[in-house]
Every structure is written in C-alpha cells, then in structure tokens.
Design a protein around this motif. Structure first.
Motif, PDB file in Angstrom:
ATOM      1  N   GLY A  30      46.808  21.490 -69.651  1.00 30.84           N
ATOM      2  CA  GLY A  30      47.178  22.765 -70.246  1.00 30.84           C
ATOM      3  C   GLY A  30      45.987  23.521 -70.797  1.00 30.84           C
ATOM      4  N   SER A  31      46.150  24.823 -70.935  1.00 34.82           N
ATOM      5  CA  SER A  31      45.125  25.652 -71.567  1.00 34.82           C
ATOM      6  C   SER A  31      45.047  25.311 -73.053  1.00 34.82           C
ATOM      7  N   PRO A  32      43.962  25.683 -73.726  1.00 28.41           N
ATOM      8  CA  PRO A  32      43.869  25.389 -75.169  1.00 28.41           C
ATOM      9  C   PRO A  32      45.050  25.924 -75.961  1.00 28.41           C
ATOM     10  N   GLY A  33      45.513  27.130 -75.639  1.00 27.49           N
ATOM     11  CA  GLY A  33      46.632  27.696 -76.378  1.00 27.49           C
ATOM     12  C   GLY A  33      47.924  26.936 -76.154  1.00 27.49           C
ATOM     13  N   VAL A  34      48.175  26.520 -74.918  1.00 24.97           N
ATOM     14  CA  VAL A  34      49.385  25.763 -74.593  1.00 24.97           C
ATOM     15  C   VAL A  34      49.355  24.399 -75.270  1.00 24.97           C
ATOM     16  N   ARG A  35      48.204  23.757 -75.233  1.00 21.34           N
ATOM     17  CA  ARG A  35      48.089  22.448 -75.898  1.00 21.34           C
ATOM     18  C   ARG A  35      48.297  22.591 -77.404  1.00 21.34           C
ATOM     19  N   GLN A  36      47.724  23.627 -77.978  1.00 19.89           N
ATOM     20  CA  GLN A  36      47.877  23.832 -79.424  1.00 19.89           C
ATOM     21  C   GLN A  36      49.332  24.075 -79.796  1.00 19.89           C
ATOM     22  N   LYS A  37      50.083  24.738 -78.914  1.00 18.83           N
ATOM     23  CA  LYS A  37      51.477  25.040 -79.204  1.00 18.83           C
ATOM     24  C   LYS A  37      52.365  23.814 -79.058  1.00 18.83           C
ATOM     25  N   TRP A  38      52.158  23.010 -77.995  1.00 16.66           N
ATOM     26  CA  TRP A  38      53.136  21.990 -77.658  1.00 16.66           C
ATOM     27  C   TRP A  38      52.771  20.574 -78.072  1.00 16.66           C
ATOM     28  N   ILE A  39      51.516  20.219 -78.061  1.00 11.02           N
ATOM     29  CA  ILE A  39      51.160  18.813 -78.314  1.00 11.02           C
ATOM     30  C   ILE A  39      51.581  18.356 -79.712  1.00 11.02           C
ATOM     31  N   PRO A  40      51.345  19.138 -80.767  1.00 11.16           N
ATOM     32  CA  PRO A  40      51.831  18.675 -82.080  1.00 11.16           C
ATOM     33  C   PRO A  40      53.342  18.478 -82.110  1.00 11.16           C
ATOM     34  N   ARG A  41      54.091  19.344 -81.435  1.00 12.45           N
ATOM     35  CA  ARG A  41      55.548  19.216 -81.425  1.00 12.45           C
ATOM     36  C   ARG A  41      55.983  17.983 -80.631  1.00 12.45           C
ATOM     37  N   LEU A  42      55.313  17.719 -79.515  1.00 18.86           N
ATOM     38  CA  LEU A  42      55.655  16.541 -78.721  1.00 18.86           C
ATOM     39  C   LEU A  42      55.302  15.260 -79.468  1.00 18.86           C
ATOM     40  N   ARG A  43      54.190  15.268 -80.153  1.00 22.61           N
ATOM     41  CA  ARG A  43      53.806  14.092 -80.943  1.00 22.61           C
ATOM     42  C   ARG A  43      54.772  13.870 -82.102  1.00 22.61           C
ATOM     43  N   ALA A  44      55.403  14.944 -82.568  1.00 23.59           N
ATOM     44  CA  ALA A  44      56.372  14.831 -83.664  1.00 23.59           C
ATOM     45  C   ALA A  44      57.734  14.357 -83.177  1.00 23.59           C
ATOM     46  N   GLY A  45      57.892  14.215 -81.858  1.00 20.71           N
ATOM     47  CA  GLY A  45      59.141  13.657 -81.347  1.00 20.71           C
ATOM     48  C   GLY A  45      59.941  14.551 -80.427  1.00 20.71           C
ATOM     49  N   GLU A  46      59.524  15.805 -80.240  1.00 15.68           N
ATOM     50  CA  GLU A  46      60.245  16.663 -79.307  1.00 15.68           C
ATOM     51  C   GLU A  46      59.974  16.213 -77.874  1.00 15.68           C
ATOM     52  N   LEU A  47      60.857  16.612 -76.963  1.00 15.67           N
ATOM     53  CA  LEU A  47      60.812  16.106 -75.589  1.00 15.67           C
ATOM     54  C   LEU A  47      60.327  17.166 -74.614  1.00 15.67           C
ATOM     55  N   ALA A  48      59.674  16.678 -73.551  1.00 14.24           N
ATOM     56  CA  ALA A  48      59.302  17.533 -72.434  1.00 14.24           C
ATOM     57  C   ALA A  48      60.117  17.121 -71.220  1.00 14.24           C
ATOM     58  N   GLY A  49      60.741  18.084 -70.561  1.00 18.77           N
ATOM     59  CA  GLY A  49      61.422  17.828 -69.294  1.00 18.77           C
ATOM     60  C   GLY A  49      60.527  18.217 -68.141  1.00 18.77           C
ATOM     61  N   ILE A  50      60.887  17.795 -66.950  1.00 23.99           N
ATOM     62  CA  ILE A  50      60.128  18.175 -65.760  1.00 23.99           C
ATOM     63  C   ILE A  50      61.106  18.702 -64.725  1.00 23.99           C
ATOM     64  N   ALA A  51      60.769  19.839 -64.136  1.00 28.47           N
ATOM     65  CA  ALA A  51      61.662  20.517 -63.194  1.00 28.47           C
ATOM     66  C   ALA A  51      60.967  20.609 -61.839  1.00 28.47           C
ATOM     67  N   ILE A  52      61.315  19.662 -60.959  1.00 28.17           N
ATOM     68  CA  ILE A  52      60.734  19.601 -59.620  1.00 28.17           C
ATOM     69  C   ILE A  52      61.812  19.741 -58.563  1.00 28.17           C
ATOM     70  N   THR A  53      62.845  18.910 -58.670  1.00 30.99           N
ATOM     71  CA  THR A  53      63.818  18.717 -57.599  1.00 30.99           C
ATOM     72  C   THR A  53      64.636  19.971 -57.324  1.00 30.99           C
TER      73      THR A  53
END
Length: 321
Positions: A30-53
């Motif tokens: 991710g870009s610096p801005g995207v990492r800054q926005k999401w990584i703290p939230r993911l580390r706090a327990g929020e989930l990331a989904g993946i949309a491929i299929t």
C-alpha cells in the motif's frame, strides 16, 4: 504459523487470528497514506476481506471482468460483481482485484463503507463464522493512492504463497482437536469398563491419523518457511501443501468421527462443525484440485527448461526451509 494451528484447534473460525490476514497485502504494497489509514485499525482487530472470485471465472483472476473507468478528479470508478466473498459484513476494508481502464489486473484497498458497495449474504454450510456471499460494486470510486503497488497477478501469487500455509495450519489444528476428542472418549470408555478392548481397526485408524496430521503439518511449516525466505518455489509449496493438508484433515476427521459413534453426528457436536468447516476449505482460497494441477504443471513445465531433476528441487526447498 504454528499459532494458527492452535487457533484452529480451538475453532477453525479463528483462521485469521495471526497476523493481518489479507491486510498484509496493504501492509506490504500500500501507499504511505493507505498504510497509515488501515494498518493501525487492522492491528487493533478489524478485518480485511479479499474480493477476487467472480461467478463466470471462479478463482481464476485472468477471467476478471470487474472494470474501472476514468472518473472525476483523477479517480477510477469500478463496477462489477464478486462472488463467494468471506467477511462480507465484517470486513472494514476489501482488497479488490479489478481491471484498470487500460485492461491491466490491479488491486486496491476499498473502504467497506463506500456507498457503491452492495451485499447479498448467502448462508454457507461451513465456515459460518463470517458472513459470506456476493459483493456488488456500482461505480465505486478508487483514488490513485488506494491502488496497491505492483501487478495484480504478482500480488496474488506472493500473498497466497504465505497465506495458504496459515489456512492449512488452521485446518490441521481443527483435525487435531477431533483426534484428541476421539482418543479421550475411547480412553474414558475403556477405563470405565464400558469398552472392554479397542478393536485393531480403531487402533490402526488412530495411529494412521496421528502420522498423517503430523507429516502434513511439517510440510506446511516447510511451505511457510520457503515463503518467508522468498523462495522461488514458494507459490508451488503453498498451493501443494494447502491442497494436501486440507485433504488430510478432511479424510482423517471423517475416519475419526466414526469412532465416536452416533454422538459424533449430532448437529450440535463440535466434531460435526469441524467437518463442515473443513469441507468449506476444499473450496476457500483455491479449490484443492486446481492447486494440485498447478503443482503438477509446474513440475512438468519446469522439466523442459530446468536441468536439475525434480528431486534436487525438493532438496533445495528443504534446505531453504
């Protein structure tokens, strides 16, 4: 990686408890801005989904039809339909794979609260810990900073080389829980005198199950180590050991459940839940037949251009691990 084995032992629904799950794509690309926005939230327990299929192409990303077009202010507007998406309602962010306006396969971090996202939950028979179903996108805006760095296919291959061993370890942990349940039940019945002696067939099943689970887990550890080392065959080992490990977990639990008698087939029995979850993993993160086929193709195609015989490649991977 072995943390996921312990999580699976408790409940296969804990399959993304170790690390960031699919959020590692954002952390790594991710870009610096995207990492800054999401990584703290993911580390706090929020989930990331993946949309491929997608329904017409299954898990084959080359068949992706979800398409971006140019939008206002330098954005892209993405429209498409993704199917069989896990964490449908729970994910805070989706890693979305789509076609750029010039036709390239790319990935982007999409906020799950975007207005253009619509969800259609479908109750699954297993892996019901998270919502599952259809994710529709109607002109969902993607900013350039949201797009992950690198080609979509390369990102997928690198990510799943490391992610699939975690899924496999989780499944083997669930199977190990069934093994312990069965052995404890049989031991208790024998100690109480309810079961004078165990049949040889039951002892053979237990012995075979233990060895199969242990060796499948060792292969999974090896695959994880190859991926962490950035080995050239990390994708091959991740795919092959995932297919093998899920097969072993399914067949082992099916045989062990018979030793529980009728109680092992009650709907509220944990063993029955584990069987449903393991069956779901035959399809999640790659259908196991497709993974075996990819591994076989790698060896046949590699033999045309690679001087060392297959055995030396196995030895090389073992040394890397």
């Amino acid at each position: 990686m072995l943390v996921q084995f312990v999580c699976g032992y408790r409940d296969i629904d804990l399959r993304d408890s170790f690390g960031l799950g699919h959020g590692s794509l954002i952390a790594d690309h991710g870009s610096p801005g995207v990492r800054q926005k999401w990584i703290p939230r993911l580390r706090a327990g929020e989930l990331a989904g993946i949309a491929i299929t997608e329904c017409h192409g299954g898990s084959r990303p080359a068949e992706t039809r979800t398409q971006a077009v140019a939008g206002p202010g330098g954005t892209w507007l993405v429209t498409g339909r993704k199917t069989w998406i896990s964490r449908l309602n729970e994910a805070a962010v989706f890693v979305l794979f789509f076609r750029t306006p010039d036709g390239r396969l790319a990935a982007a971090a999409v906020d799950a609260t975007e207005e253009g996202l619509r969800r259609q939950p479908i109750p699954p028979t297993g892996l019901a810990g998270w919502a599952w179903g259809v994710l529709e996108l109607d002109a969902v805006p993607i900013r350039r900073d949201d797009v992950l760095d690198g080609s979509g296919m390369r990102l997928l291959r690198q990510h799943f080389a490391g992610y699939r061993p975690l899924v496999t370890a989780t499944a083997l942990g669930g199977a190990a829980a069934v093994f312990d349940t069965v052995t404890a039940r049989l031991s208790a019945r024998q100690f109480s005198g309810e079961l004078p002696r165990l049949r040889d067939s039951a002892l053979i099943t237990l012995g075979r199950a233990h060895v199969q689970l242990a060796t499948a887990l060792l292969g999974t550890v090896m695959a994880s180590n190859v991926a962490e080392a950035g080995g050239a065959e990390a994708e091959l080992w991740g795919a092959a050991t995932k297919a093998h490990g899920i097969d072993v977990a399914n067949t082992t639990v099916a045989e062990l459940a018979l030793l529980l008698g009728a109680s092992g087939f009650r709907a509220d029995c944990q063993t029955a839940k584990i069987r449903r979850d393991l069956n779901g993993l035959l399809y999640a993160d790659g259908i196991h037949d497709s993974l075996y086929r990819a591994a076989g193709k790698h060896h046949v195609d590699g033999a045309k251009t690679t001087v060392p015989p297959p055995r030396s490649r196995l030895e090389s991977a073992a040394r890397t691990a």
